[in-house]
Structure formats: C-alpha cells, structure tokens
Write an enzyme that holds these catalytic residues in place. Structure first.
Site, mmCIF file in Angstrom:
data_model
loop_
_atom_site.group_PDB
_atom_site.id
_atom_site.type_symbol
_atom_site.label_atom_id
_atom_site.label_comp_id
_atom_site.label_asym_id
_atom_site.label_seq_id
_atom_site.Cartn_x
_atom_site.Cartn_y
_atom_site.Cartn_z
ATOM 1 N N ALA A 115 0.813 -1.216 0.000
ATOM 2 C CA ALA A 115 0.000 0.000 0.000
ATOM 3 C C ALA A 115 0.847 1.266 0.000
ATOM 4 O O ALA A 115 0.323 2.371 0.105
ATOM 5 C CB ALA A 115 -0.945 -0.008 1.202
ATOM 6 N N ASP A 164 13.626 3.076 1.629
ATOM 7 C CA ASP A 164 12.703 2.414 2.556
ATOM 8 C C ASP A 164 13.446 1.667 3.658
ATOM 9 O O ASP A 164 13.086 1.753 4.835
ATOM 10 C CB ASP A 164 11.846 1.373 1.813
ATOM 11 C CG ASP A 164 10.831 2.003 0.890
ATOM 12 O OD1 ASP A 164 11.066 3.134 0.433
ATOM 13 O OD2 ASP A 164 9.799 1.353 0.623
HETATM 14 N N1 LIG Z 1 2.910 -9.197 7.218
HETATM 15 C C1 LIG Z 1 3.651 -9.701 6.222
HETATM 16 N N2 LIG Z 1 3.988 -11.004 6.206
HETATM 17 C C2 LIG Z 1 4.749 -11.496 5.197
HETATM 18 N N3 LIG Z 1 5.204 -10.781 4.152
HETATM 19 C C3 LIG Z 1 4.898 -9.480 4.122
HETATM 20 C C4 LIG Z 1 4.117 -8.868 5.148
HETATM 21 N N4 LIG Z 1 3.977 -7.565 4.856
HETATM 22 C C5 LIG Z 1 4.633 -7.378 3.686
HETATM 23 N N5 LIG Z 1 5.191 -8.505 3.240
HETATM 24 C C6 LIG Z 1 5.936 -8.671 1.970
HETATM 25 O O1 LIG Z 1 6.042 -7.392 1.339
HETATM 26 C C7 LIG Z 1 5.320 -7.382 0.083
HETATM 27 C C8 LIG Z 1 4.709 -6.008 -0.170
HETATM 28 O O2 LIG Z 1 5.747 -5.108 -0.443
HETATM 29 P P1 LIG Z 1 5.664 -3.964 -1.514
HETATM 30 O O3 LIG Z 1 4.998 -4.449 -2.766
HETATM 31 O O4 LIG Z 1 7.022 -3.380 -1.648
HETATM 32 O O5 LIG Z 1 4.694 -2.885 -0.873
HETATM 33 P P2 LIG Z 1 4.897 -2.002 0.441
HETATM 34 O O6 LIG Z 1 6.330 -2.110 0.813
HETATM 35 O O7 LIG Z 1 4.510 -0.628 0.024
HETATM 36 O O8 LIG Z 1 3.959 -2.518 1.465
HETATM 37 C C9 LIG Z 1 4.315 -8.498 0.230
HETATM 38 O O9 LIG Z 1 3.932 -9.002 -1.021
HETATM 39 C C10 LIG Z 1 5.112 -9.529 1.030
HETATM 40 O O10 LIG Z 1 6.015 -10.230 0.215
HETATM 41 C C1 LIG Z 2 8.896 3.266 -5.808
HETATM 42 C C2 LIG Z 2 9.964 3.241 -4.707
HETATM 43 O O1 LIG Z 2 10.680 4.487 -4.767
HETATM 44 C C3 LIG Z 2 9.339 3.130 -3.323
HETATM 45 C C4 LIG Z 2 8.490 1.909 -3.098
HETATM 46 O O2 LIG Z 2 7.867 1.981 -1.829
HETATM 47 P P1 LIG Z 2 6.805 0.876 -1.368
HETATM 48 O O3 LIG Z 2 7.473 -0.443 -1.446
HETATM 49 O O4 LIG Z 2 5.643 0.968 -2.302
HETATM 50 O O5 LIG Z 2 6.438 1.248 0.027
HETATM 51 C C5 LIG Z 2 10.924 2.087 -5.001
HETATM 52 C C6 LIG Z 2 12.212 2.140 -4.205
HETATM 53 O O6 LIG Z 2 12.636 3.235 -3.769
HETATM 54 O O7 LIG Z 2 12.836 1.078 -4.053
HETATM 55 MG MG LIG Z 3 8.027 -2.072 -0.435
#
Ligand SMILES: Nc1ncnc2c1ncn2[C@@H]1O[C@H](COP(=O)(O)OP(=O)(O)O)[C@@H](O)[C@H]1O
Ligand SMILES: C[C@@](O)(CCOP(=O)(O)O)CC(=O)O
Ligand SMILES: [Mg+2]
Length: 328
Positions: A115, A164
């Site tokens: 998200a 991040d």
């Molecule tokens: N609670 C969790 N348990 C296991 N894996 C997780 C969990 N939260 C996140 N992840 C991992 O991180 C991924 C999401 O990361 P990403 O697409 O970068 O979005 P964001 O970092 O913005 O939340 C999930 O698909 C999963 O692989």
């Molecule tokens: C799009 C990006 O700049 C941030 C991604 O953030 P998130 O995993 O969506 O929370 C990718 C990165 O910095 O690795």
């Molecule tokens: Mg991420």
C-alpha cells in the site's frame, strides 16, 4: 525466540525518482512489523505470516523452503508474496556465514501490504535483525540497512533504492540520494493517511516507470523534475513552511501521475484531501493503489477522507523516532 520490530514509512517527496539517483525525503511512522525468529537445526525454513494477503488470496505459509506452502496460486504470485522473507533469510545466512541454518519465522504486522507504507522494508529489516540476533550476531544499523537493501534490490529485480530500508532501520526522518543516506532533524509534521484498501506491485510499477524513462526523454525529464521538487521541499522543510511543502506535494503527485503510477481511487483521495483544506496531498510509495498522504494540522482532512467513497481507512500518522526495536 528472538523478536524485533521495524516501522513503515511515508515518503514526503521523491519516490520512484530516487531509484535513478534523485534525492528523497521520507519519515518512519508508528505502524510496525514484528518478526519473531527461532533457530531450527534441520536447516528448514518455516514461515507463519497470517497477515499475508495479496490480490484476493490469503496464505498461512506454514510449509518449508523445500516443499513450499500448499496453496493453489501461481508460482509467480507466490514468489512475490514470499520473496522478501526468503531473501532476508538468505542475507542472514550470508552475513553470519551460516549457510545451513534454518528458522521458524513468525510475522505480525500493522502495515497494509503493498500500500506504499513500506511493509516490505519493515518485514525485511525486522527479519534480518531478529534472525542474526538469534544466531548471536547484532548488526550495526548501517549493516542492517545495507543487508535489507540488498534483499529489496534482489526481490525487485535490481530496481530498488536504499530509502525504505534505511528509513525503517534508523527511524525518524531521512534523506536518501543514491548511496548517501542520512538522518534529518525530525520535523513534527501533521500527516494524514488515506488508504483505499488496495495494493500495487512495487517491482512491476518500478519497471513500468523505467520503461517510460527508456522510451521518452520527457519521462526522464519528469523524473529529473521530481528531483527539483524534492530539493525545493528540503528548503521548505528547513523553514517549517507547511504551505510550500504542501504545494510541492501536489506538484509531486502530478508528476507521479504523469509517470502512470496513480489510480482513480488515489486521485479521488488526493482531491478529497485538497478540497478539505489540506496544504497538499500525494500518493505515497510505489502507487497503483494503496495510500495517499496529506498535510493538515486540523481534523478536516481525516474527516473528509473517512466519508470519501473508495477510502477504506483514514488516520493520522504518528512519526516513529526509533527504527528497529529489539524486543526479546
Ligand atoms: N505481514 C507480512 N507477512 C509477510 N510478508 C509481508 C508482510 N507484509 C509485507 N510482506 C511482503 O512485502 C510485500 C509487499 O511489499 P511492496 O509491494 O514493496 O509494498 P509495500 O512495501 O509498500 O507494502 C508483500 O507481497 C510480502 O512479500
Ligand atoms: C517506488 C519506490 O521508490 C518506493 C516503493 O515503496 P513501497 O514499497 O511501495 O512502500 C521504489 C524504491 O525506492 O525502491
Ligand atoms: Mg516495499
């Protein structure tokens, strides 16, 4: 058992462009992932991640690395879901020189997945920290951030910034430009989050921006313009000028939208926040769906978002001063 937690984050300005060396400013928030790790002597990996839900399926991954979880989803979806945890454990084996070690890993998280709030970085940072400590090794924060970065880099097919993972490891507000990562004096910003209940795939969205950048010079210029917005934002932050910062967030949202990473519901929430009188609003993280952040010291934006169709949750972000926390 060894337990660590690590925070999620909000990009004030500069996501996506940071992947190509532009600066970014982001801050850690008090939504955390907690990862508990117990060593196993049989070399197997058993992951229990009850919060793991992605694109309409929920999995309690309770298998082993060899067998994989027993669920009926495509391998690529499963790789996307499990890649970060597997990658984190690979880093732990590498940094401790313990190639054969296995773990029971339990993940519990306040951070919605995919998200834009950095659930992946928080899970990876907490997992590496807990698993190394379980083996008697406590990593310095910089090494922890570096190992977590390598995990994201690998899972996101060589397309990740250090932002991040550095922010999650150190906490507070940070500035990242290439491999220059530093903490900033944490400003007390009135950040409101709107969440549409959806998610975007970071790897895919980053790849989409990269191909636009390769195809069109004006897309490369758009990325460079985001860098300029961030540099202006740093001055606004230093002056405590929320009005200017908000204006720059609006500009940043427009540029991200031009790069194709916004969505109807993200735009709707951004406009709801602006109409409610926020200083500014933008999508955060990779985009595609998920969260926006707005700047508003009054309750108006949160209230407006909570009545906005398509907004599933609206809340005020509490900034996290600490990064990784060693709990047990
Ligand atoms: N609670 C969790 N348990 C296991 N894996 C997780 C969990 N939260 C996140 N992840 C991992 O991180 C991924 C999401 O990361 P990403 O697409 O970068 O979005 P964001 O970092 O913005 O939340 C999930 O698909 C999963 O692989
Ligand atoms: C799009 C990006 O700049 C941030 C991604 O953030 P998130 O995993 O969506 O929370 C990718 C990165 O910095 O690795
Ligand atoms: Mg991420």
């Amino acid at each position: 058992m060894t337990l660590s937690s690590a925070p999620g984050k909000v990009y004030l300005l500069g996501e996506h462009a940071v992947v190509y060396g532009e600066p970014t400013v982001l801050c850690a928030i008090e939504q955390r992932a907690r990862v508990g790790v117990q060593r196993r002597d049989d070399g197997k990996l058993r992951v229990n991640a009850e919060d793991l839900s992605l694109d309409g399926f929920t999995v309690e991954y309770d298998g082993t690395a060899d067998e994989g979880p027993d669920i009926d989803v495509s391998e690529s979806l499963l790789d996307a879901a499990m890649g970060y945890v597997d990658g984190a454990i690979e880093q732990v084996r590498d940094v401790t020189g313990n190639d054969e070690v296995g773990f029971d890993v339990t993940i519990e998280s306040d951070i919605p997945l995919g998200a834009g709030l950095g659930s992946s970085a928080a899970v990876v940072v907490a997992a590496i920290d807990a698993a190394t400590r379980e083996l008697g090794v406590t990593l310095e924060t910089d090494e922890l951030a570096e190992r977590a970065y390598r995990t994201e880099y690998q899972v996101q097919n060589g397309q990740a910034s250090r932002a991040d993972t550095f922010c999650s490891a150190t906490g507070g507000a940070v500035r990242v430009e290439g491999d220059d990562c530093r903490s900033l004096a944490a400003p007390d910003l009135p950040i409101v989050i709107g969440f549409d209940g959806g998610a975007g795939d970071t790897g895919q969205l980053v790849a989409g921006v990269r191909s636009l950048r390769d195809e069109y010079e004006f897309a490369a210029d758009t990325i460079a313009a985001i860098g300029d917005v961030v540099r202006n934002g740093e001055a606004a932050l230093a002056d405590g000028d929320l009005e200017e910062l908000g204006r720059l967030m609006n500009f940043n949202h427009g540029l991200l939208s031009a790069l194709g990473v916004s969505s109807r519901s993200l735009d709707t929430m951004v406009w709801a926040a602006r109409d409610a009188g926020a200083y500014g609003a933008k999508l955060i993280g990779a985009g595609g769906g998920g969260c926006i952040a707005a700047l508003d010291p009054t309750p108006e934006t949160e209230t407006a978002l909570s009545f906005t169709p398509g907004c599933e949750d609206a809340f005020r972000a509490e900034l996290a001063d600490s990064g990784v926390k060693r709990l047990e």
